[in-house]
Write a protein that holds these residues in place. Structure first.
Motif, PDB file in Angstrom:
ATOM      1  N   ARG A 282      41.576 -41.506 121.088  1.00  0.00           N
ATOM      2  CA  ARG A 282      41.849 -40.846 119.807  1.00  0.00           C
ATOM      3  C   ARG A 282      42.023 -41.867 118.688  1.00  0.00           C
ATOM      4  N   LEU A 283      42.672 -43.006 118.995  1.00  0.00           N
ATOM      5  CA  LEU A 283      42.870 -44.037 117.986  1.00  0.00           C
ATOM      6  C   LEU A 283      41.547 -44.644 117.543  1.00  0.00           C
ATOM      7  N   PHE A 284      40.639 -44.850 118.499  1.00  0.00           N
ATOM      8  CA  PHE A 284      39.331 -45.396 118.146  1.00  0.00           C
ATOM      9  C   PHE A 284      38.512 -44.380 117.345  1.00  0.00           C
ATOM     10  N   VAL A 285      38.681 -43.091 117.662  1.00  0.00           N
ATOM     11  CA  VAL A 285      37.987 -42.054 116.888  1.00  0.00           C
ATOM     12  C   VAL A 285      38.446 -42.093 115.433  1.00  0.00           C
ATOM     13  N   ILE A 286      39.768 -42.152 115.233  1.00  0.00           N
ATOM     14  CA  ILE A 286      40.308 -42.161 113.871  1.00  0.00           C
ATOM     15  C   ILE A 286      39.863 -43.408 113.113  1.00  0.00           C
ATOM     16  N   SER A 287      39.866 -44.567 113.793  1.00  0.00           N
ATOM     17  CA  SER A 287      39.465 -45.803 113.132  1.00  0.00           C
ATOM     18  C   SER A 287      37.985 -45.783 112.764  1.00  0.00           C
ATOM     19  N   CYS A 288      37.142 -45.349 113.683  1.00  0.00           N
ATOM     20  CA  CYS A 288      35.708 -45.283 113.390  1.00  0.00           C
ATOM     21  C   CYS A 288      35.415 -44.250 112.302  1.00  0.00           C
ATOM     22  N   SER A 289      36.228 -43.203 112.238  1.00  0.00           N
ATOM     23  CA  SER A 289      36.002 -42.177 111.217  1.00  0.00           C
ATOM     24  C   SER A 289      36.232 -42.722 109.812  1.00  0.00           C
ATOM     25  N   MET A 290      37.076 -43.762 109.677  1.00  0.00           N
ATOM     26  CA  MET A 290      37.270 -44.374 108.363  1.00  0.00           C
ATOM     27  C   MET A 290      35.957 -44.941 107.843  1.00  0.00           C
ATOM     28  N   LEU A 291      35.175 -45.519 108.753  1.00  0.00           N
ATOM     29  CA  LEU A 291      33.895 -46.099 108.359  1.00  0.00           C
ATOM     30  C   LEU A 291      32.901 -45.007 107.980  1.00  0.00           C
ATOM     31  N   VAL A 292      32.886 -43.923 108.771  1.00  0.00           N
ATOM     32  CA  VAL A 292      32.008 -42.795 108.448  1.00  0.00           C
ATOM     33  C   VAL A 292      32.412 -42.181 107.116  1.00  0.00           C
ATOM     34  N   ASN A 293      33.724 -42.090 106.893  1.00  0.00           N
ATOM     35  CA  ASN A 293      34.243 -41.563 105.633  1.00  0.00           C
ATOM     36  C   ASN A 293      33.723 -42.384 104.452  1.00  0.00           C
ATOM     37  N   ALA A 294      33.793 -43.716 104.592  1.00  0.00           N
ATOM     38  CA  ALA A 294      33.349 -44.592 103.511  1.00  0.00           C
ATOM     39  C   ALA A 294      31.846 -44.448 103.271  1.00  0.00           C
ATOM     40  N   LEU A 295      31.061 -44.392 104.349  1.00  0.00           N
ATOM     41  CA  LEU A 295      29.613 -44.266 104.208  1.00  0.00           C
ATOM     42  C   LEU A 295      29.225 -42.932 103.575  1.00  0.00           C
ATOM     43  N   MET A 296      29.898 -41.845 103.985  1.00  0.00           N
ATOM     44  CA  MET A 296      29.592 -40.537 103.413  1.00  0.00           C
ATOM     45  C   MET A 296      30.033 -40.461 101.952  1.00  0.00           C
ATOM     46  N   SER A 297      31.156 -41.103 101.637  1.00  0.00           N
ATOM     47  CA  SER A 297      31.607 -41.128 100.249  1.00  0.00           C
ATOM     48  C   SER A 297      30.616 -41.899  99.380  1.00  0.00           C
ATOM     49  N   TRP A 298      30.027 -42.952  99.948  1.00  0.00           N
ATOM     50  CA  TRP A 298      29.012 -43.721  99.220  1.00  0.00           C
ATOM     51  C   TRP A 298      27.740 -42.896  99.025  1.00  0.00           C
ATOM     52  N   ALA A 299      27.315 -42.180 100.107  1.00  0.00           N
ATOM     53  CA  ALA A 299      26.057 -41.440 100.054  1.00  0.00           C
ATOM     54  C   ALA A 299      26.168 -40.152  99.247  1.00  0.00           C
ATOM     55  N   ILE A 300      27.302 -39.445  99.366  1.00  0.00           N
ATOM     56  CA  ILE A 300      27.437 -38.124  98.744  1.00  0.00           C
ATOM     57  C   ILE A 300      28.131 -38.195  97.392  1.00  0.00           C
ATOM     58  N   LEU A 301      29.206 -38.996  97.326  1.00  0.00           N
ATOM     59  CA  LEU A 301      30.028 -39.017  96.118  1.00  0.00           C
ATOM     60  C   LEU A 301      29.717 -40.189  95.197  1.00  0.00           C
ATOM     61  N   GLY A 302      28.861 -41.095  95.663  1.00  0.00           N
ATOM     62  CA  GLY A 302      28.475 -42.222  94.818  1.00  0.00           C
ATOM     63  C   GLY A 302      29.518 -43.311  94.699  1.00  0.00           C
ATOM     64  N   LEU A 303      30.491 -43.377  95.635  1.00  0.00           N
ATOM     65  CA  LEU A 303      31.493 -44.439  95.586  1.00  0.00           C
ATOM     66  C   LEU A 303      30.868 -45.761  95.999  1.00  0.00           C
TER      67      LEU A 303
END
Length: 325
Positions: A282-303
């Motif tokens: 679960r800890l690795f899932v949460i940590s890896c999700s931070m990276l997915v969050n950043a990539l999706m924010s870059w792709a969708i929200l333009g961050l």
């Protein structure tokens, strides 16, 4: 000459089963990371004039209700109807109320402690739940971790801090001066609350894993017990709150329903991990999700992503290698 059939550890059938199991866990892990990582960007997409148009507490109730209904349907489809007809003993069901209480406590703590620290300090310090979960996992479940695994979890915690730090823009003095009050601050009471939050988070995960593994019941039935209490406790919290001006389903859009479906699926997948795997996953899932969050924010929200983003990526990859090798 006696010929013994190859049935040892290197037999083709056993190797095939091992690879199938690895692929299944890989797909499960990937789905959970994708759902976790997409949560924040999807919430951002629902905002109207910078405000969330729906009642967050009602969304939590709907997520718990969706998990309850899916668990019930799964139990019926797998022939577990007799378990529903006979009332279960209280001693069997009561332990499932504890996770619901702990998670409800943490949900309220997240809101309450914002008055004693800034959001960035909360994001940095909340990574301490990795340490608390690992310590409780080792102490309460009797799981001994190798020194390399402890080092991997330390790397995982540092990766979370680095990822949060990379988004603070501490080097922009003009932006800092334009904001009201101190940019980074935390009171002694806020530090105490965040430590309690991290402890409760780890305790909830470890306790849930212990209950799921200690009782020889179908997972769908265990989920049913868990989410009955989840719906009841979160429902009471939602309907008793007087601060919200929104009605229960006000502001719900297609994206909100997608969030509910995703979080419900993620909760059910997490129960599979806790039942048949390890809470450390679960800890690795949460940590890896931070990276997915950043990539999706870059792709969708333009961050904008900075080169510093590669540091937590490398740290999480190294942590996974050290822990699971």
């Amino acid at each position: 000459m006696i010929v013994i059939q190859n049935v040892g550890p290197s037999s083709p059938a056993r190797i095939r089963r091992r690879w199938v199991r690895r692929i299944q866990w890989g797909v499960l892990f990937g789905l959970m990371v994708l759902i976790y990582g997409s949560h924040a960007p999807l919430i951002t997409l629902t905002k109207v004039d910078g405000q969330i148009p729906f009642n967050p507490s009602s969304c939590v109730v709907m997520i718990e209700l969706a998990k309850l209904l899916i668990s019930l349907a799964t139990l019926v489809l797998t022939g577990g109807t007799p378990a529903l007809l006979a009332p279960p003993p209280l001693v069997l069901v009561a332990p499932y109320a504890v996770p619901a209480i702990l998670y409800a406590l943490n949900n309220n703590l997240v809101v309450f402690m914002q008055a004693y620290m800034d959001p960035s300090s909360y994001q940095v310090l909340s990574n301490l739940k990795i340490a608390s979960t690992a310590l409780l996992y080792s102490l309460c479940l009797g799981k001994r971790l190798r020194p390399a695994q402890w080092f991997a979890l330390g790397l995982l915690m540092c990766a979370g801090v680095c990822h949060t730090y990379s988004s603070l823009d501490l080097g922009d003095p003009e932006r800092a001066e334009a904001q009201e009050g101190p940019r980074l601050y935390i009171t002694a009471w806020g530090l105490f609350l965040v430590l309690v939050y991290c402890f409760v988070s780890g305790l909830a995960a470890v306790y849930t894993e212990r209950v799921l593994k200690s009782q020889k019941l179908p997972l769908s039935l265990q989920n049913l017990y868990l989410y009955v209490f989840g719906v009841a406790i979160n429902g009471l919290s939602s309907f008793s709150s007087v601060g919200s001006e929104k009605s229960f389903l006000e502001g719900y859009s297609g994206v909100v329903w997608l969030i509910i479906a995703g979080q419900a699926a993620n909760g059910l997948l997490m129960s599979v991990v806790l039942k048949h795997g390890s809470g450390i996953t679960r800890l690795f899932v949460i940590s890896c999700s931070m990276l997915v969050n950043a990539l999706m924010s870059w792709a969708i929200l333009g961050l904008e992503l900075t080169p510093f983003f590669l540091l937590p990526v490398s740290m999480i990859g190294l942590a996974a290698y050290l822990y699971y090798r």
